[in-house]
Design an enzyme around this catalytic site. Structure first.
Site, PDB file in Angstrom:
ATOM      1  N   SER A  11      52.050  29.475  42.424  1.00  8.30           N
ATOM      2  CA  SER A  11      50.916  28.597  42.128  1.00  8.30           C
ATOM      3  C   SER A  11      51.333  27.436  41.244  1.00  8.30           C
ATOM      4  O   SER A  11      51.786  27.634  40.111  1.00  8.30           O
ATOM      5  CB  SER A  11      49.819  29.392  41.418  1.00  8.30           C
ATOM      6  OG  SER A  11      48.935  28.501  40.772  1.00  8.30           O
ATOM      7  N   HIS A  36      50.828  27.808  46.598  1.00  7.75           N
ATOM      8  CA  HIS A  36      49.422  28.074  46.258  1.00  7.75           C
ATOM      9  C   HIS A  36      48.901  26.924  45.390  1.00  7.75           C
ATOM     10  O   HIS A  36      49.495  26.578  44.367  1.00  7.75           O
ATOM     11  CB  HIS A  36      49.336  29.407  45.514  1.00  7.75           C
ATOM     12  CG  HIS A  36      47.943  29.894  45.280  1.00  7.75           C
ATOM     13  ND1 HIS A  36      47.205  30.545  46.252  1.00  7.75           N
ATOM     14  CD2 HIS A  36      47.148  29.835  44.187  1.00  7.75           C
ATOM     15  CE1 HIS A  36      46.020  30.874  45.752  1.00  7.75           C
ATOM     16  NE2 HIS A  36      45.959  30.444  44.501  1.00  7.75           N
ATOM     17  N   ASP A  38      45.680  25.509  43.389  1.00 10.32           N
ATOM     18  CA  ASP A  38      44.394  25.897  42.797  1.00 10.32           C
ATOM     19  C   ASP A  38      43.541  24.690  42.463  1.00 10.32           C
ATOM     20  O   ASP A  38      43.903  23.890  41.606  1.00 10.32           O
ATOM     21  CB  ASP A  38      44.650  26.680  41.504  1.00 10.32           C
ATOM     22  CG  ASP A  38      45.205  28.063  41.772  1.00 10.32           C
ATOM     23  OD1 ASP A  38      44.577  28.822  42.515  1.00 10.32           O
ATOM     24  OD2 ASP A  38      46.284  28.388  41.226  1.00 10.32           O
ATOM     25  N   ASP A 178      45.805  37.485  43.341  1.00 13.52           N
ATOM     26  CA  ASP A 178      46.010  36.298  42.505  1.00 13.52           C
ATOM     27  C   ASP A 178      45.555  36.542  41.065  1.00 13.52           C
ATOM     28  O   ASP A 178      44.392  36.846  40.820  1.00 13.52           O
ATOM     29  CB  ASP A 178      45.191  35.156  43.137  1.00 13.52           C
ATOM     30  CG  ASP A 178      45.351  33.816  42.449  1.00 13.52           C
ATOM     31  OD1 ASP A 178      46.155  33.718  41.509  1.00 13.52           O
ATOM     32  OD2 ASP A 178      44.667  32.868  42.875  1.00 13.52           O
ATOM     33  N   GLY A 200      51.786  32.222  39.075  1.00 15.49           N
ATOM     34  CA  GLY A 200      51.972  30.933  38.421  1.00 15.49           C
ATOM     35  C   GLY A 200      52.957  31.050  37.280  1.00 15.49           C
ATOM     36  O   GLY A 200      54.113  30.659  37.392  1.00 15.49           O
TER      37      GLY A 200
END
Ligand code: DX5
Ligand code: ZN
Length: 231
Positions: A11, A36, A38, A178, A200
């Site tokens: 992420s 990913h 966000d 996640d 992340g």
């Protein structure tokens, strides 16, 4: 399980935006198939991240699958625009719309892979009716909106329930998880039934991005190899 191939999805919320292009290249080099992304709107979640201009600017620089996670209210208003600016998959929140089926149809009409996500407090049973229509289900293991939070252990049973339902109904749906996933809990997340992991801080915060991503992939491969041995 129909779709078991492991997918690592770093992420970029935790990336260093002064060298974003370089960091995305490292993710790609490490062998992660997804990026990913966000998107937080300050309404559905308290934080604001970034939106279309960022996605549009990184699109030409990467061949990765852009896994866009919309933490925004009324996602139906923006699906077409995210599709146009470079998303490959669009995941929205069940809690963010009055008509989840209409959002799924719209994502498909744009030719993109549809994902549906639920917050930790939403009853897992509520998402089951949509699984026949989507390609991915995203289980939040933290309250959405911020990176660097602690994994909520209640997620394990939710992942197991989804995996059981998907397999029992012979559905081809990726189970992505996640929030708060690191090299310590990744094994249990995968063993519970996840085949895609978002991370992340454990990818971008410390050490080499390439090594961090590869470590996650290795953990998944070791589980797969063990399963194959037992067959
Ligand atoms: C949280 C986001 C996550 C976040 C994960 O709302 O959806 O994708 O970036 O970050 P870590 O791995 O740091 O929890
Ligand atoms: Zn996310």
């Amino acid at each position: 399980m129909t779709d078991s191939k492991f997918i690592m999805a770093p992420s970029i919320l935790a990336a260093d935006f002064t060298i974003l292009g370089k960091q995305i290249k490292a993710v790609e080099k490490a062998g992660a198939p997804y990026l990913h992304i966000d998107v937080c709107d300050g309404v559905f979640v308290p934080s604001i991240s970034f939106g279309m201009p960022v996605i549009e600017s990184i699109r030409p620089a990467s061949g990765l699958f852009f896994d866009v996670h919309l933490m925004i209210t009324q996602p139906e208003k923006y699906v077409e625009e995210f599709a146009r600016c470079g998303a490959d998959g669009i995941t929205f929140h069940l809690e963010a719309t009055e008509d989840p089926n209409a959002v799924i149809d719209l994502i498909h009409k744009c030719g993109k892979r549809a994902g549906i996500s639920i917050k930790p407090g939403t009853d897992i049973e509520e998402v089951l009716p949509y699984l026949k229509s989507v390609e991915l289900v995203l289980v939040m293991s933290v309250e959405p909106g911020f990176g660097g939070q602690k994994f909520m252990d209640g997620a394990y049973d939710r992942i197991k329930r989804l995996r059981e339902y998907i397999d029992a109904n012979h559905l081809n749906v990726i189970v992505e998880v996640d929030g708060g996933i690191d090299k310590k809990n990744a094994k249990k997340v995968i063993q519970s039934g996840a085949n895609a992991i978002v991370s992340g801080s454990a990818v971008f915060d410390k050490g080499s991005i390439i090594r961090n991503v590869r470590k996650f992939i290795k953990i998944a491969e070791a589980i797969e190899a063990k399963k194959a041995d037992q067959k």
